[in-house]
Design an enzyme around this catalytic site. Structure first.
Site, mmCIF file in Angstrom:
data_model
loop_
_atom_site.group_PDB
_atom_site.id
_atom_site.type_symbol
_atom_site.label_atom_id
_atom_site.label_comp_id
_atom_site.label_asym_id
_atom_site.label_seq_id
_atom_site.Cartn_x
_atom_site.Cartn_y
_atom_site.Cartn_z
ATOM 1 N N PRO A 32 13.099 11.155 11.541
ATOM 2 C CA PRO A 32 14.102 10.104 11.331
ATOM 3 C C PRO A 32 13.544 8.688 11.343
ATOM 4 O O PRO A 32 14.119 7.784 10.719
ATOM 5 C CB PRO A 32 15.100 10.324 12.476
ATOM 6 C CG PRO A 32 14.418 11.232 13.433
ATOM 7 C CD PRO A 32 13.459 12.048 12.653
ATOM 8 N N HIS A 57 0.828 -1.210 0.000
ATOM 9 C CA HIS A 57 0.000 0.000 0.000
ATOM 10 C C HIS A 57 0.863 1.262 0.000
ATOM 11 O O HIS A 57 1.867 1.342 0.707
ATOM 12 C CB HIS A 57 -0.901 0.015 1.240
ATOM 13 C CG HIS A 57 -2.080 0.920 1.125
ATOM 14 N ND1 HIS A 57 -1.970 2.289 1.197
ATOM 15 C CD2 HIS A 57 -3.387 0.659 0.926
ATOM 16 C CE1 HIS A 57 -3.168 2.829 1.053
ATOM 17 N NE2 HIS A 57 -4.047 1.868 0.897
#
Length: 292
Positions: free
Chosen positions: A170, A82
Site C-alpha cells: 500500500p 528516474h
C-alpha cells in the site's frame, strides 16, 4: 575471513535528506556492516546507499532498510525523473574480493523470498538472480514503472511477482532484488534542454539498441528549481572492462557535437571500482601500463 558482499539499494526519495538519513541509520545499526557511500538526487528523486559486509549482516541491514523505507516513503506521492517501481526500487547484491557471483545469486533469491513474506511486498528477481529470462534486464522489470505494476500485477500473468502477493504494497509498491557484478552509474549532462537529443544519444550508445557493449542508457530532462532545465544522458556501465567511462564520454561528446551541443559536466553516482578510475586517468594522461 568470510567473503564480502556489497549491497547497493536505491530508494525513491531524494528530496528529503532526513528520510534518507533515517534509512542509513537503520543500516548502520547492524553489526558487521559498513556504510560506504550515500548520495541524493532531487531531480531523479532518488538516493543510492552502498554498504558491505559478510552475507548475514548484509541481509539484516538490507531488511532493516526495507522496513524503514516502507514506513517513510509513500509511492502514491512520489514523482521523479528516474524509472522506479517501489519505495525501495532495487536491491542488488554484488560480490567483492573472492566472493563468487553465484553466492550473491543464492543470497538474492533467499533474501527476496524472506522480505516478500515479512513485509507482504511483491518481489521481482532480476540480473543474474532472475528466475525468468525476460526479467534479467532491470528495464524490462520496470516497464511502465510503479503505476503500471500497480494496475497490472493482479491481472496480467507476466506481471506476477516471483515472491509475495499479486498486489503492490500500500505504500511501498514493489521491489526488484538481484545479483550483479560491480556497476558504474555515470551521467552526462548536456549543454541543452532538448530532451529529444538526450534520448537520441542514449538510444545510439546503449547495447540493447546495437550500441556500445555492456552499456545501458536513457535520456532524461533535469528540472531543478532555480536552475535552467538540462538534458541528461544517464548510463549504467554494467561491465567497465568491456566499455569504460572514457569510451562512453568520448562517444557521447561526439554525438552531442554532431547535434550542435556538448557535455556540460558529468556525475558519478555512488562508487566505482578503482580499476575503472585508473583507466580514466591513464586515458586522460596518455599513460602506458598504468595501474594500481
Amino acid at each position: 575471513m568470510p567473503g564480502l558482499i556489497e549491497c547497493v539499494p536505491n530508494f525513491s526519495e531524494g528530496r528529503r535528506p532526513e528520510v534518507v538519513d533515517e534509512i542509513v541509520h537503520a543500516i548502520g545499526q547492524i553489526d558487521g556492516v559498513m556504510v560506504l557511500d550515500q548520495s541524493l538526487d532531487p531531480t531523479h528523486n532518488r538516493s543510492v546507499v552502498t554498504f558491505a559486509g559478510s552475507a548475514e549482516p548484509v541481509v539484516r541491514a538490507a531488511t532493516a532498510a526495507v522496513g524503514r523505507a516502507l514506513e517513510l516513503i509513500d509511492m502514491e506521492q512520489h514523482m521523479g525523473a528516474h524509472p522506479r517501481i517501489g519505495a525501495v526500487d532495487v536491491i542488488p547484491f554484488v560480490p567483492l574480493g573472492t566472493t563468487r557471483l553465484e553466492e550473491c545469486v543464492d543470497l538474492a533469491r533467499r533474501f527476496g523470498e524472506q522480505v516478500a513474506m515479512r513485509f507482504e511486498i511483491p518481489v521481482y528477481l532480476y540480473g543474474a538472480a532472475a528466475l525468468r529470462p525476460e526479467r534479467r534486464r532491470l528495464a524490462d522489470v520496470r516497464r511502465g514503472q510503479y503505476e503500471a505494476i500497480r494496475d497490472e500485477i493482479g491481472t496480467l500473468p507476466e506481471r506476477a511477482p516471483d515472491f509475495g502477493p499479486s498486489r503492490v504494497h500500500p505504500r511501498g509498491g514493489a521491489v526488484a532484488v538481484g545479483a550483479r557484478k560491480p556497476l558504474i552509474a555515470f551521467n552526462m549532462n548536456l549543454e541543452t534542454d532538448d530532451l529529444a537529443t538526450a534520448i537520441k544519444i542514449a538510444t545510439a550508445i546503449r547495447e540493447s539498441s546495437g550500441g556500445m557493449p555492456a552499456v545501458q542508457a536513457m535520456g532524461v530532462l533535469l528540472e531543478n528549481p532555480g536552475k535552467p532545465p538540462m538534458a541528461q544522458v544517464s548510463t549504467n556501465l554494467v561491465d567497465w572492462e568491456r566499455t569504460g567511462i572514457s569510451a562512453v564520454v568520448r562517444e557521447v561528446r561526439r554525438l552531442a557535437r554532431e547535434a550542435g551541443t556538448d557535455i556540460d559536466h558529468c556525475e558519478l553516482i555512488g562508487l566505482a571500482p578503482t580499476g575503472a578510475l585508473l583507466e580514466v586517468a591513464a586515458d586522460t594522461l596518455g599513460l602506458v601500463d598504468f595501474g594500481a
